[in-house]
Design a protein around this motif. Structure first.
Motif, PDB file in Angstrom:
ATOM      1  N   ALA A 134       0.832  -1.206   0.000  1.00 50.05           N
ATOM      2  CA  ALA A 134       0.000   0.000   0.000  1.00 50.05           C
ATOM      3  C   ALA A 134       0.867   1.257   0.000  1.00 50.05           C
ATOM      4  O   ALA A 134       0.577   2.220  -0.717  1.00 50.05           O
ATOM      5  CB  ALA A 134      -0.931  -0.004   1.202  1.00 50.05           C
ATOM      6  N   SER A 135       1.945   1.251   0.763  1.00 45.92           N
ATOM      7  CA  SER A 135       2.801   2.434   0.822  1.00 45.92           C
ATOM      8  C   SER A 135       3.530   2.659  -0.499  1.00 45.92           C
ATOM      9  O   SER A 135       3.683   3.791  -0.965  1.00 45.92           O
ATOM     10  CB  SER A 135       3.804   2.326   1.967  1.00 45.92           C
ATOM     11  N   ARG A 136       3.954   1.561  -1.133  1.00 47.24           N
ATOM     12  CA  ARG A 136       4.643   1.680  -2.436  1.00 47.24           C
ATOM     13  C   ARG A 136       3.660   2.197  -3.491  1.00 47.24           C
ATOM     14  O   ARG A 136       4.004   3.027  -4.318  1.00 47.24           O
ATOM     15  CB  ARG A 136       5.181   0.299  -2.833  1.00 47.24           C
ATOM     16  N   ARG A 137       2.445   1.696  -3.449  1.00 48.24           N
ATOM     17  CA  ARG A 137       1.408   2.131  -4.375  1.00 48.24           C
ATOM     18  C   ARG A 137       1.140   3.635  -4.216  1.00 48.24           C
ATOM     19  O   ARG A 137       1.018   4.366  -5.193  1.00 48.24           O
ATOM     20  CB  ARG A 137       0.127   1.315  -4.131  1.00 48.24           C
ATOM     21  N   ARG A 138       1.051   4.105  -2.957  1.00 50.54           N
ATOM     22  CA  ARG A 138       0.844   5.535  -2.696  1.00 50.54           C
ATOM     23  C   ARG A 138       1.992   6.374  -3.258  1.00 50.54           C
ATOM     24  O   ARG A 138       1.769   7.418  -3.865  1.00 50.54           O
ATOM     25  CB  ARG A 138       0.704   5.789  -1.192  1.00 50.54           C
ATOM     26  N   THR A 139       3.216   5.892  -3.067  1.00 48.39           N
ATOM     27  CA  THR A 139       4.380   6.609  -3.584  1.00 48.39           C
ATOM     28  C   THR A 139       4.306   6.729  -5.101  1.00 48.39           C
ATOM     29  O   THR A 139       4.535   7.809  -5.659  1.00 48.39           O
ATOM     30  CB  THR A 139       5.683   5.884  -3.181  1.00 48.39           C
ATOM     31  N   LEU A 140       3.956   5.649  -5.772  1.00 54.04           N
ATOM     32  CA  LEU A 140       3.887   5.667  -7.233  1.00 54.04           C
ATOM     33  C   LEU A 140       2.714   6.511  -7.724  1.00 54.04           C
ATOM     34  O   LEU A 140       2.817   7.191  -8.747  1.00 54.04           O
ATOM     35  CB  LEU A 140       3.824   4.243  -7.775  1.00 54.04           C
ATOM     36  N   ASP A 141       1.604   6.491  -6.985  1.00 54.69           N
ATOM     37  CA  ASP A 141       0.475   7.355  -7.354  1.00 54.69           C
ATOM     38  C   ASP A 141       0.837   8.830  -7.173  1.00 54.69           C
ATOM     39  O   ASP A 141       0.443   9.674  -7.973  1.00 54.69           O
ATOM     40  CB  ASP A 141      -0.768   7.005  -6.538  1.00 54.69           C
ATOM     41  N   ARG A 142       1.602   9.124  -6.124  1.00 51.36           N
ATOM     42  CA  ARG A 142       2.067  10.506  -5.935  1.00 51.36           C
ATOM     43  C   ARG A 142       3.041  10.903  -7.040  1.00 51.36           C
ATOM     44  O   ARG A 142       3.096  12.063  -7.439  1.00 51.36           O
ATOM     45  CB  ARG A 142       2.728  10.661  -4.570  1.00 51.36           C
ATOM     46  N   ALA A 143       3.800   9.935  -7.526  1.00 52.87           N
ATOM     47  CA  ALA A 143       4.722  10.206  -8.637  1.00 52.87           C
ATOM     48  C   ALA A 143       3.939  10.618  -9.884  1.00 52.87           C
ATOM     49  O   ALA A 143       4.398  11.462 -10.657  1.00 52.87           O
ATOM     50  CB  ALA A 143       5.591   8.986  -8.917  1.00 52.87           C
ATOM     51  N   LYS A 144       2.749  10.049 -10.072  1.00 51.98           N
ATOM     52  CA  LYS A 144       1.896  10.467 -11.194  1.00 51.98           C
ATOM     53  C   LYS A 144       1.526  11.936 -11.055  1.00 51.98           C
ATOM     54  O   LYS A 144       1.578  12.695 -12.028  1.00 51.98           O
ATOM     55  CB  LYS A 144       0.609   9.640 -11.248  1.00 51.98           C
ATOM     56  N   ASP A 145       1.137  12.332  -9.829  1.00 50.35           N
ATOM     57  CA  ASP A 145       0.789  13.737  -9.588  1.00 50.35           C
ATOM     58  C   ASP A 145       1.987  14.644  -9.836  1.00 50.35           C
ATOM     59  O   ASP A 145       1.858  15.714 -10.441  1.00 50.35           O
ATOM     60  CB  ASP A 145       0.276  13.929  -8.153  1.00 50.35           C
TER      61      ASP A 145
END
Length: 109
Positions: free
Chosen positions: A88-99
């Motif tokens: 979940a934390s890795r997914r959040r990091t990658l989603d923030r990378a999209k932003d």
């Protein structure tokens, strides 16, 4: 027939599972569109991931789409292929990378 010789030679198997080739890993390593920095998706800072993808996309001469589309596609591809294996934390990091990528290209809405 002598006992030491077999009719069917033993099949060779990979030494361990890590040697098995996955097409998605090959795409990430050898993309025709982008030459990615080594371990770009393992970075902890979303901004670092976005800036690396942006650099790769802007310097590529082989991409078919815009730099923004190419960078975002590669990031989305990685997230989708990792699937359930992403924490979940890795997914959040990658989603923030999209932003961060959207901001870097001036695409915030």
């Amino acid at each position: 027939m002598p006992a030491s010789k077999s009719r069917h030679p033993a099949k060779k198997r990979p030494a361990h599972r890590a040697e098995k080739k996955y097409w998605s890993a090959d795409v990430t390593r050898n993309s025709d569109a982008l030459d990615l920095e080594s371990d770009v998706f393992k970075k902890r800072n979303p901004s670092d991931i976005a800036m690396s993808l942006k650099r790769s996309a802007e310097h590529s001469r082989r991409r078919k789409a815009s730099p923004f589309q190419s960078a975002m596609s590669m990031l989305t591809f990685y997230i989708n292929r990792a699937g359930k294996n992403l924490s979940a934390s890795r997914r959040r990091t990658l989603d923030r990378a999209k932003d961060e990528l959207r901001k870097a290209f001036g695409k915030d809405g």
